[in-house]
Design a protein around this motif. Structure first.
Motif, PDB file in Angstrom:
ATOM      1  N   GLY A   1       0.693  -1.318  -0.085  1.00 36.73           N
ATOM      2  CA  GLY A   1      -0.033  -0.190  -0.061  1.00 36.73           C
ATOM      3  C   GLY A   1       0.820   1.234   0.013  1.00 36.73           C
ATOM      4  O   GLY A   1       0.286   2.216   0.004  1.00 36.73           O
ATOM      5  N   GLU A   2       2.124   1.170   0.352  1.00 34.37           N
ATOM      6  CA  GLU A   2       2.989   2.300   0.146  1.00 34.37           C
ATOM      7  C   GLU A   2       3.304   2.896  -1.220  1.00 34.37           C
ATOM      8  O   GLU A   2       4.078   2.058  -2.120  1.00 34.37           O
ATOM      9  N   LEU A   3       3.118   4.065  -1.711  1.00 35.34           N
ATOM     10  CA  LEU A   3       3.534   4.687  -3.007  1.00 35.34           C
ATOM     11  C   LEU A   3       4.267   5.853  -2.799  1.00 35.34           C
ATOM     12  O   LEU A   3       4.095   6.649  -2.064  1.00 35.34           O
ATOM     13  N   SER A   4       5.467   5.989  -3.519  1.00 35.34           N
ATOM     14  CA  SER A   4       6.537   7.087  -3.463  1.00 35.34           C
ATOM     15  C   SER A   4       5.919   8.455  -4.186  1.00 35.34           C
ATOM     16  O   SER A   4       6.144   9.457  -3.781  1.00 35.34           O
ATOM     17  N   TYR A   5       4.855   8.089  -5.064  1.00 30.54           N
ATOM     18  CA  TYR A   5       4.253   9.236  -5.942  1.00 30.54           C
ATOM     19  C   TYR A   5       3.176   9.402  -5.360  1.00 30.54           C
ATOM     20  O   TYR A   5       2.234   8.450  -5.372  1.00 30.54           O
ATOM     21  N   ASP A   6       2.612  10.983  -5.152  1.00 35.01           N
ATOM     22  CA  ASP A   6       1.135  11.140  -4.364  1.00 35.01           C
ATOM     23  C   ASP A   6       0.441  11.094  -6.044  1.00 35.01           C
ATOM     24  O   ASP A   6       0.787  11.343  -7.088  1.00 35.01           O
ATOM     25  N   ALA A   7      -1.099  11.441  -5.532  1.00 30.41           N
ATOM     26  CA  ALA A   7      -1.852  11.227  -6.881  1.00 30.41           C
ATOM     27  C   ALA A   7      -1.674  12.411  -7.799  1.00 30.41           C
ATOM     28  O   ALA A   7      -1.892  12.452  -8.893  1.00 30.41           O
ATOM     29  N   ASP A   8      -1.227  13.577  -7.215  1.00 30.03           N
ATOM     30  CA  ASP A   8      -0.802  14.659  -7.767  1.00 30.03           C
ATOM     31  C   ASP A   8       0.630  15.048  -8.510  1.00 30.03           C
ATOM     32  O   ASP A   8       0.766  16.157  -8.490  1.00 30.03           O
ATOM     33  N   PRO A  65       3.796  15.558 -10.461  1.00 31.36           N
ATOM     34  CA  PRO A  65       3.637  16.068 -11.757  1.00 31.36           C
ATOM     35  C   PRO A  65       4.595  15.403 -12.812  1.00 31.36           C
ATOM     36  O   PRO A  65       4.252  15.411 -14.256  1.00 31.36           O
ATOM     37  N   HIS A  66       5.468  14.692 -12.189  1.00 31.29           N
ATOM     38  CA  HIS A  66       6.258  13.896 -13.148  1.00 31.29           C
ATOM     39  C   HIS A  66       7.031  12.931 -12.371  1.00 31.29           C
ATOM     40  O   HIS A  66       7.240  13.096 -11.058  1.00 31.29           O
ATOM     41  N   PHE A  67       7.802  11.940 -12.715  1.00 31.03           N
ATOM     42  CA  PHE A  67       8.658  10.977 -12.094  1.00 31.03           C
ATOM     43  C   PHE A  67      10.040  11.958 -11.684  1.00 31.03           C
ATOM     44  O   PHE A  67      10.524  12.802 -12.374  1.00 31.03           O
ATOM     45  N   VAL A  79      13.183  12.117 -13.913  1.00 34.60           N
ATOM     46  CA  VAL A  79      13.270  12.528 -15.561  1.00 34.60           C
ATOM     47  C   VAL A  79      13.248  14.319 -15.564  1.00 34.60           C
ATOM     48  O   VAL A  79      13.295  14.849 -14.604  1.00 34.60           O
ATOM     49  N   ASN A  80      13.440  14.660 -16.970  1.00 36.47           N
ATOM     50  CA  ASN A  80      13.786  16.096 -16.914  1.00 36.47           C
ATOM     51  C   ASN A  80      12.610  16.465 -17.826  1.00 36.47           C
ATOM     52  O   ASN A  80      12.257  16.184 -19.029  1.00 36.47           O
ATOM     53  N   PRO A  81      11.440  17.173 -16.952  1.00 37.19           N
ATOM     54  CA  PRO A  81      10.096  17.360 -17.469  1.00 37.19           C
ATOM     55  C   PRO A  81      10.240  18.382 -18.963  1.00 37.19           C
ATOM     56  O   PRO A  81       9.383  18.498 -19.518  1.00 37.19           O
ATOM     57  N   LEU A 121      -0.077  13.519 -19.946  1.00 41.24           N
ATOM     58  CA  LEU A 121      -0.029  12.678 -18.652  1.00 41.24           C
ATOM     59  C   LEU A 121       1.226  12.930 -17.658  1.00 41.24           C
ATOM     60  O   LEU A 121       2.283  12.785 -18.323  1.00 41.24           O
ATOM     61  N   PRO A 122       0.904  12.982 -16.533  1.00 44.22           N
ATOM     62  CA  PRO A 122       2.347  12.958 -15.461  1.00 44.22           C
ATOM     63  C   PRO A 122       3.022  11.932 -15.811  1.00 44.22           C
ATOM     64  O   PRO A 122       4.550  12.065 -16.047  1.00 44.22           O
ATOM     65  N   PHE A 123       2.680  10.870 -15.791  1.00 49.62           N
ATOM     66  CA  PHE A 123       3.224   9.510 -16.165  1.00 49.62           C
ATOM     67  C   PHE A 123       4.035   9.631 -17.167  1.00 49.62           C
ATOM     68  O   PHE A 123       5.280   9.009 -17.292  1.00 49.62           O
ATOM     69  N   ASN A 124       3.795  10.508 -18.406  1.00 47.82           N
ATOM     70  CA  ASN A 124       4.677  10.738 -19.554  1.00 47.82           C
ATOM     71  C   ASN A 124       5.710  11.909 -19.680  1.00 47.82           C
ATOM     72  O   ASN A 124       6.377  11.986 -20.665  1.00 47.82           O
ATOM     73  N   GLN A 125       5.672  12.633 -18.461  1.00 45.24           N
ATOM     74  CA  GLN A 125       6.513  13.905 -18.615  1.00 45.24           C
ATOM     75  C   GLN A 125       8.114  13.623 -18.843  1.00 45.24           C
ATOM     76  O   GLN A 125       8.319  12.843 -17.810  1.00 45.24           O
ATOM     77  N   GLY A 126       8.601  14.113 -19.570  1.00 42.05           N
ATOM     78  CA  GLY A 126      10.127  13.790 -19.652  1.00 42.05           C
ATOM     79  C   GLY A 126      10.339  12.603 -20.126  1.00 42.05           C
ATOM     80  O   GLY A 126      11.783  12.195 -20.223  1.00 42.05           O
TER      81      GLY A 126
END
Length: 642
Positions: free
Chosen positions: A53-60, A62-64, A67-69, A270-275
């Motif tokens: 249940g632990e996730l490093s990235y919150d729901a909001d 912006p990007h991983f 990466v360089n967004p 999508l934030p998933f795809n930034q950078g």
């Protein structure tokens, strides 16, 4: 998973996609879901998933973070692979699939281009085709709520019907090991509406790797398959439209494959795809052998090498383009556990069922001499399936690990509890045939009933020679060929009728699939968490035919440890079982461990840039590196690139 000899499927993958191998479906009738779960049932709704249940990235997010967004889009990156291809369908047992042939397809829970995404965390999965997922606290079911805007490259929407169709297709026409594993784990699939799908899992089984596996399955176009009549188990060049950032641009059989970034890709924002997905084109060039591939790189016919040949890395990068900076030669730290590569025994062969024979044969491999004489001392010797991680078994079992092993009763050999974990033998670095090891091997073979005949060859009581064949891809590197040849020379000196069979790439693929060898240079996977994929790789369930278990390992002890790891209720308990699994696998001794490297050896034309910090679990050169147009123009003006 494509296990071809391609740099496109290189060390950056490190086995990290294994949790997405499984196919799925004990496919129930599609039906209309009647409504929400009961008010008393606690559910979790999230933008991603991890078992604890632990996730490093919150729901909001912006990007991983790595990466360089603001990375620019454009340019081309080109890589090399060896051998041939005659199909763009990697899911069939017939033919030889093209490199990166799955890059067009996406899943509910996303991944990257030849790398996991995100690549800075392990066993965390984030929505791509889905917006959110919902599951009960006991993980008996999961619902994926899909993004209505998702589109295939032909413009048609990606729906829950496509997801359900894809699950059924791989069950009906995919690899048998997939279907056998999945049919026991999925009780029902319900298409709730066009963009909602629910999976119900079989009662009484571990909930490990169920949600991420169904979420990680590639989604194909139901419409295309039904209109064309194409099958998943046929070799073909025509492909169904995908929903991913890349699509096929050109195919020149046995020469090159060109992928282009879809200008209308639905998921760009999508934030998933930034950078990420920064290159306009990804080109794969095919070569007949390692030497011609390297010379083509020097000439500028392709632009990126993830080098795997120690001799070339140590001695061949002294040409002018490296000296003048047109090519960057770079060693980048690799934080992932090394892929367990080595010389694999086919345990289905009668002669190799005798552990004493395997032990004797292993003593013919001299890592120290090989590393110093053939590999410039650049490698370390691998001992563990989880080398240099906290899950690497050490010494004699104690504490929680000892208590766990003792709880397994008679399945555990006494020596596993009282002796040091198996470590590879040591050899002389100055002499290929280590005399001490040769004497030890001789005693083992004597004890196993393989006496020395008048001709110096080992024979059984009927007079039949101890004959072992080593299957090798003729397009592999010259260094690996030299390593194997010297190993075989030592075996012959020990009285073994050792035969090296070199075959072309297509024959190699066919014989590897049919497990037509005594020994082969192959790989397994490391494991930093547990899941159903471990049974596919190390378990008895599909041992006789699984493509991911080249030794055919079938051990009741290993099976029970894997099952226990999936029943574990905390990370600490899980880790204890996985340490024990490493210990048990090393005890089973189905592979001669060879070497590993803790850095990426990269060489590339000075037109690419990357984040300063590369994430632990992926080099990501196809995924989150980018092209510098000014540098590229300068290289072309200087005639460095073709």
């Amino acid at each position: 998973m494509n296990r071809s000899t391609t740099q496109a499927m290189s060390r950056s993958s490190k086995g990290m996609h294994w949790m997405h191998w499984m196919a799925f479906a004990a496919f129930g009738a599609a039906s209309v879901w009647a409504g929400a779960t009961s008010a008393q049932e606690e559910t979790i709704k999230s933008h991603g998933y991890s078992f604890f249940g632990e996730l490093s990235y919150d729901a909001d997010y912006p990007h991983f973070s790595y990466v360089n967004p603001d990375a620019p889009k454009g340019g081309e990156i080109s890589i090399a692979t060896l051998g041939t291809f005659d199909s763009m369908n990697p899911y069939t047992r017939k033919g030889r699939g093209g490199a990166l042939a799955t890059v067009m397809y996406e899943s509910l829970l996303g991944e990257g281009v030849n790398v996991q995404a995100p690549a800075d965390v392990y066993a965390e999965y984030y929505c791509l085709l889905c917006e959110t997922l919902e599951y009960d606290v006991d993980k008996n079911w999961v619902i994926f709520y899909m993004r209505p805007e998702a589109r295939f490259s032909d413009g048609t929407p990606v729906t829950a019907h496509d997801v359900a169709f894809s699950q059924q297709l791989i069950l009906d026409q995919g690899l048998k090991s997939y279907a056998d594993a999945v049919s026991k784990r999925i009780q029902n699939i319900e298409v709730i509406d066009d963009h909602t799908i629910k999976y119900e899992f079989t009662p009484g089984i571990s909930r490990r790797s169920l949600i991420e596996v169904v979420g990680g399955m590639s989604v194909w176009s139901k419409k295309w398959y039904e209109e064309t009549g194409a099958r998943l188990d046929e070799s073909r060049l025509e492909t169904s439209p995908g929903s991913g950032a890349y699509m096929i641009d050109e195919i020149d059989v046995n020469r090159r494959i060109l992928y282009k970034r879809n200008p209308d890709y639905w998921g760009n924002d999508l934030p998933f795809n930034q950078g990420r997905n920064n290159f306009d084109k990804i080109r794969v060039e095919y070569f007949g052998d390692e030497n011609s591939a390297f010379e083509a790189f020097k000439a500028g016919e392709y632009t990126f090498r993830n080098e795997g040949n120690s001799k070339q890395w140590a001695s061949a990068y002294d040409f002018p383009k490296v000296k003048n900076g047109q090519i960057i030669k770079d060693e980048i730290p690799d934080g992932a556990p090394p892929t367990p590569v080595g010389i694999v025994f086919n345990l289905g062969r009668e002669v190799l069922k005798d552990r004493r024979v395997r032990e004797a044969v292993a003593l013919g491999f001299n890592f120290e001499w090989t590393n110093e004489s053939l590999q410039y001392g650049l490698f370390k010797q691998r001992a563990s399936f989880n080398q240099d991680t906290p899950l690497m078994a050490q010494g004699v079992p104690e504490g929680d690990e000892l208590a766990f092993l003792q709880s397994l009763g008679d399945l555990v050999p006494a020596e596993l509890l009282s002796e040091e974990v198996r470590m590879p033998h040591t050899s002389s670095a100055t002499r290929l045939l280590d005399r001490r090891n040769a004497r030890a091997a001789a005693k083992l073979l004597d004890d196993a009933g393989w006496a020395v005949g008048s001709d110096g060859m080992r024979r059984d009581e009927t007079g039949a020679p101890l004959r072992l064949t080593f299957l090798m891809n003729s397009s592999g590197s010259a260094t690996l060929s030299a390593v194997v040849e010297n190993f075989m020379s030592n075996l012959r000196a020990m009285g073994v009728d050792a035969v090296l069979e070199r075959v072309d790439a297509s024959q190699y693929t066919a014989r590897e699939r049919d497990r037509d060898y005594d020994m082969v240079f192959d790989q397994y996977i490391p494991f930093l968490s547990t899941g159903g994929g471990l049974q596919q790789v190390y378990g008895s369930e599909a041992a006789s035919y699984s493509l991911f278990n080249p030794a055919g390992l079938a051990s009741p002890l290993v099976d029970e440890i894997i099952e226990a790891s999936q029943r574990a209720t905390s990370k600490e308990e899980t880790d204890t079982t996985l340490i024990a699994l490493d210990r048990a696998l090393r005890h089973e001794f189905f592979m001669i461990p060879v070497w590993y490297n803790d850095v990426h050896w990269t060489a590339y034309y000075n037109q690419y840039e990357r984040p300063e910090e590369i994430p632990a679990y992926g080099l990501g050169y196809l995924d989150f590196w980018w092209y510098n147009a000014d540098k590229g123009a300068a290289l072309r003006a200087d005639g460095a690139l073709r």
